[in-house]
Design an enzyme around this catalytic site. Structure first.
Site, PDB file in Angstrom:
ATOM      1  N   TYR A  63       0.880  -1.253   0.235  1.00  0.00           N
ATOM      2  CA  TYR A  63      -0.041   0.110   0.013  1.00  0.00           C
ATOM      3  C   TYR A  63       0.925   1.271   0.031  1.00  0.00           C
ATOM      4  O   TYR A  63       1.825   1.504   0.844  1.00  0.00           O
ATOM      5  CB  TYR A  63      -1.003   0.008   1.176  1.00  0.00           C
ATOM      6  CG  TYR A  63      -1.889   1.575   1.536  1.00  0.00           C
ATOM      7  CD1 TYR A  63      -2.601   1.562   0.647  1.00  0.00           C
ATOM      8  CD2 TYR A  63      -1.236   2.189   2.286  1.00  0.00           C
ATOM      9  CE1 TYR A  63      -3.681   2.811   0.384  1.00  0.00           C
ATOM     10  CE2 TYR A  63      -2.266   3.459   2.363  1.00  0.00           C
ATOM     11  CZ  TYR A  63      -3.177   3.652   1.595  1.00  0.00           C
ATOM     12  OH  TYR A  63      -3.853   4.852   1.608  1.00  0.00           O
ATOM     13  N   HIS A  78      -3.156  16.718  -0.632  1.00  0.00           N
ATOM     14  CA  HIS A  78      -3.790  16.567   0.673  1.00  0.00           C
ATOM     15  C   HIS A  78      -3.450  18.062   1.347  1.00  0.00           C
ATOM     16  O   HIS A  78      -3.831  18.026   2.641  1.00  0.00           O
ATOM     17  CB  HIS A  78      -3.241  15.550   1.338  1.00  0.00           C
ATOM     18  CG  HIS A  78      -4.106  14.236   1.004  1.00  0.00           C
ATOM     19  ND1 HIS A  78      -4.144  13.497  -0.355  1.00  0.00           N
ATOM     20  CD2 HIS A  78      -4.783  13.287   1.476  1.00  0.00           C
ATOM     21  CE1 HIS A  78      -4.757  12.582  -0.231  1.00  0.00           C
ATOM     22  NE2 HIS A  78      -5.351  12.405   0.859  1.00  0.00           N
ATOM     23  N   ARG A 107     -15.794  23.319  50.356  1.00  0.00           N
ATOM     24  CA  ARG A 107     -15.520  22.160  51.317  1.00  0.00           C
ATOM     25  C   ARG A 107     -15.179  20.822  50.247  1.00  0.00           C
ATOM     26  O   ARG A 107     -14.298  20.272  50.609  1.00  0.00           O
ATOM     27  CB  ARG A 107     -17.016  21.690  51.754  1.00  0.00           C
ATOM     28  CG  ARG A 107     -16.860  20.690  52.880  1.00  0.00           C
ATOM     29  CD  ARG A 107     -18.105  20.141  53.219  1.00  0.00           C
ATOM     30  NE  ARG A 107     -19.223  20.828  53.162  1.00  0.00           N
ATOM     31  CZ  ARG A 107     -20.589  20.357  53.135  1.00  0.00           C
ATOM     32  NH1 ARG A 107     -20.769  19.034  53.189  1.00  0.00           N
ATOM     33  NH2 ARG A 107     -21.719  21.159  52.879  1.00  0.00           N
ATOM     34  N   ASN A 154       1.320  10.387   7.444  1.00  0.00           N
ATOM     35  CA  ASN A 154       0.158   9.493   7.969  1.00  0.00           C
ATOM     36  C   ASN A 154       0.589   9.321   9.267  1.00  0.00           C
ATOM     37  O   ASN A 154       1.382   8.328   9.694  1.00  0.00           O
ATOM     38  CB  ASN A 154       0.476   8.107   7.203  1.00  0.00           C
ATOM     39  CG  ASN A 154      -0.581   6.943   7.282  1.00  0.00           C
ATOM     40  OD1 ASN A 154      -0.849   5.877   7.083  1.00  0.00           O
ATOM     41  ND2 ASN A 154      -1.856   7.743   7.580  1.00  0.00           N
ATOM     42  N   GLY A 195      -5.750   5.362  -0.255  1.00  0.00           N
ATOM     43  CA  GLY A 195      -7.303   5.168   0.100  1.00  0.00           C
ATOM     44  C   GLY A 195      -8.071   4.359  -0.741  1.00  0.00           C
ATOM     45  O   GLY A 195      -7.848   3.207  -0.864  1.00  0.00           O
TER      46      GLY A 195
END
Length: 536
Positions: free
Chosen positions: A63, A93, A308, A205, A70
């Protein structure tokens, strides 16, 4: 722990891919500490790159090496397209919009990307790592727009802007000037990259942006929490609160770590106060009213929850920060790439370590916790200003006749508004998944949105605490500062170094901003700890 190089110059943070701390990230991001990569990491980078080159040239289906990206993974790409494939990825991108991230965030991003690559599972060349290292050390800071990451295949879009600068494109800040990437690299004498197999993918990535924002946020949250406890103690003093709720005996039977630490801090901060009341003093004052009939008295045996229950509330906040810290520190030292290269096993791991859910959920939790810092602070502010609950202080701490003077009435609106805004920002980003990329990214984390929201909440909380501190110091002036605890005196003097007592109504916007800034710079905590020693 890995070594820190030392010598005549500043120390050097040496990356190994597995031992980077939040403190070191802050030092590199804000103090410009130089960075190097350990020799073992360089060897690991070289080994994984050797495998990628072999597999790429042989046409092995991997890949992002010999496939599209994608949803287009079904398109096989010939090996001779290696550079074009990677450059097309980062160019396409680089689509973020909005204002650029601050310089400190960008430095954190570069550091975390380098640390990830230093693990030796990303398959990049040594030269590629050296280019990024040169950018960080020579202070070439890519202009990374803030908006656009969905946090699934990591922070693809913002990281693409950084990768473009390494390739001599886009824009970067260098020595105070925003320049084209090629010019910035030229001036810094850094050779631009020509990407090889997988390198564009490896550069973008991962979760480096959301993790960098998150790491800086956690560091600042530590300061915020200590400041909030200092403010709570000062408010307890001027409101004549009981010290009993902070006794160790009660907290030992509900031993949440954060609660125990917060109670210990409150005991330290209130030690020596002549304004707070012990349980014995309160009981002694009430006992004469026990006369055999139902009698209403002015004094109360117990204080309101905002006084408190400080250890229980701040303790939960502390524990939430620790949860986020653990997640961020693991992520900072993780391989967040896909695919991962394991040269010893001759294996390629096609998986999803890029996914930001492990960061997004903790940061959403942190956003809720930091909002609660402001919620409890604003309620204590209200008690100091409300004449029905402030133990005899003038309404709104007016510096003159009530009605003619308004005192702190106006600043309360600011605190209330910021609390409301923080509540709106608490809507979790980590559940806002919207499928994209043709259904390939069908569950996304929105982790960077979570990080940015939490950062806004922290800044708002700093303003809220600044207002509480200003009000508490005004009340201390009325009560008599000589009656404060040593820690309270140190906090009072820290504030008064920057903002004088309110002697007549004035615009207080600048006052609030000054105190918020010294909170951010840790000056109040530092001044108090010089008196008390380190707080938990």
């Amino acid at each position: 722990m890995k070594p820190l190089k030392t010598g005549a110059g500043p120390r050097t943070v040496v990356l190994t891919g597995s031992s980077l701390t939040i403190g070191e990230l802050v030092a590199v991001s804000r103090q410009d500490l130089p960075v190097d990569i350990g020799p073992e990491s360089m060897e690991a980078i070289g080994r994984s790159r050797h495998m990628v080159d072999l597999w790429g040239r042989s046409g092995k289906v991997i890949y992002g090496v010999t496939t599209g990206f994608g949803e287009m993974v079904q398109w096989l790409i010939p090996p001779d397209c290696e550079t074009e494939l990677q450059e097309n990825l980062i160019r396409s991108h680089a689509a973020n919009v909005g204002d650029a991230f601050p310089r400190e965030v960008v430095r954190g991003v570069l550091l975390l990307r380098l640390n990830c690559l230093s693990k030796g599972y990303s398959g990049v060349r040594v030269e590629t790592v050296k280019t990024l290292l040169g950018m960080l050390n020579e202070k070439v800071h890519p202009q990374i727009p803030e908006l656009g990451s969905v946090g699934a295949s990591g922070d693809l879009s913002p990281l693409a802007h950084a990768a473009l600068v390494a390739c001599g494109e886009w824009f970067a800040e260098y020595k105070g000037e925003v320049l084209p990437g090629s010019e910035a690299l030229h001036r810094a004498r850094i050779r631009k990259l020509d990407l090889g197999y997988k390198e564009g993918l490896a550069l973008i990535n991962g979760t480096s942006v959301m993790s960098a924002v998150g790491a800086l946020l956690i560091h600042d949250a530590d300061t915020l929490i200590k400041t909030a406890e200092i403010a709570a103690a000062l408010a307890a003093e001027v409101l004549h609160a009981s010290t009993k709720p902070f006794d160790e005996i009660g907290h030992a039977v509900k031993p949440h770590p954060g609660q125990m630490a917060s109670a210990r801090n409150m005991r330290t901060l209130l030690a020596g106060s002549r304004l707070t009341r012990s349980q014995e003093e309160i009981e002694k004052a009430l006992e004469p009213s026990l006369n055999g009939s139902v009698t209403q008295v002015d004094a109360a045996l117990q204080n309101a929850y905002t006084l408190r229950c400080v250890p229980q509330v701040m303790g939960a906040i502390r524990d939430a920060v620790e949860y986020a810290r653990r997640a961020i520190e693991i992520e900072m030292n993780s391989a967040t790439d896909n695919p991962l290269i394991f040269p010893e096993e001759a294996d390629v791991f096609h998986g999803g370590n890029f996914h930001g859910q492990t960061v997004a959920i903790p940061l959403d939790t942190l956003a809720i916790a930091l909002t609660q810092v402001g919620v409890i602070s604003e309620r204590r502010l209200d008690r100091m200003l409300d004449k029905n609950h402030n133990e005899g202080l003038p309404p709104f701490l007016v510096p003159g006749p009530a009605g003619l003077f308004c005192g702190f009435a106006g600043v309360q609106y600011t605190a209330t508004s910021l609390v409301a805004e923080n509540r709106t920002l608490c809507m979790p980003a980590s559940i806002q998944s919207i499928p994209s990329n043709g259904g390939n990214q069908d569950i996304v984390s929105m982790g960077l949105i979570a990080a940015r929201k939490a950062s806004r909440i922290l800044k708002h909380a700093e303003y809220i605490l600044a207002i509480e501190l200003l009000a508490a110091c005004q009340a201390a002036d009325i009560r008599g500062t000589s009656n404060l605890s040593p820690a309270g005196q140190a906090a009072y003097e820290s504030v008064r170094e920057y903002v004088p007592t309110l002697k007549k109504d004035r615009a207080m916007s600048t006052d609030i901003s000054k105190i918020a800034e010294i909170i951010r710079l840790r000056r109040i905590v530092t001044d108090v700890e010089e008196t008390t020693g380190p707080l938990a």
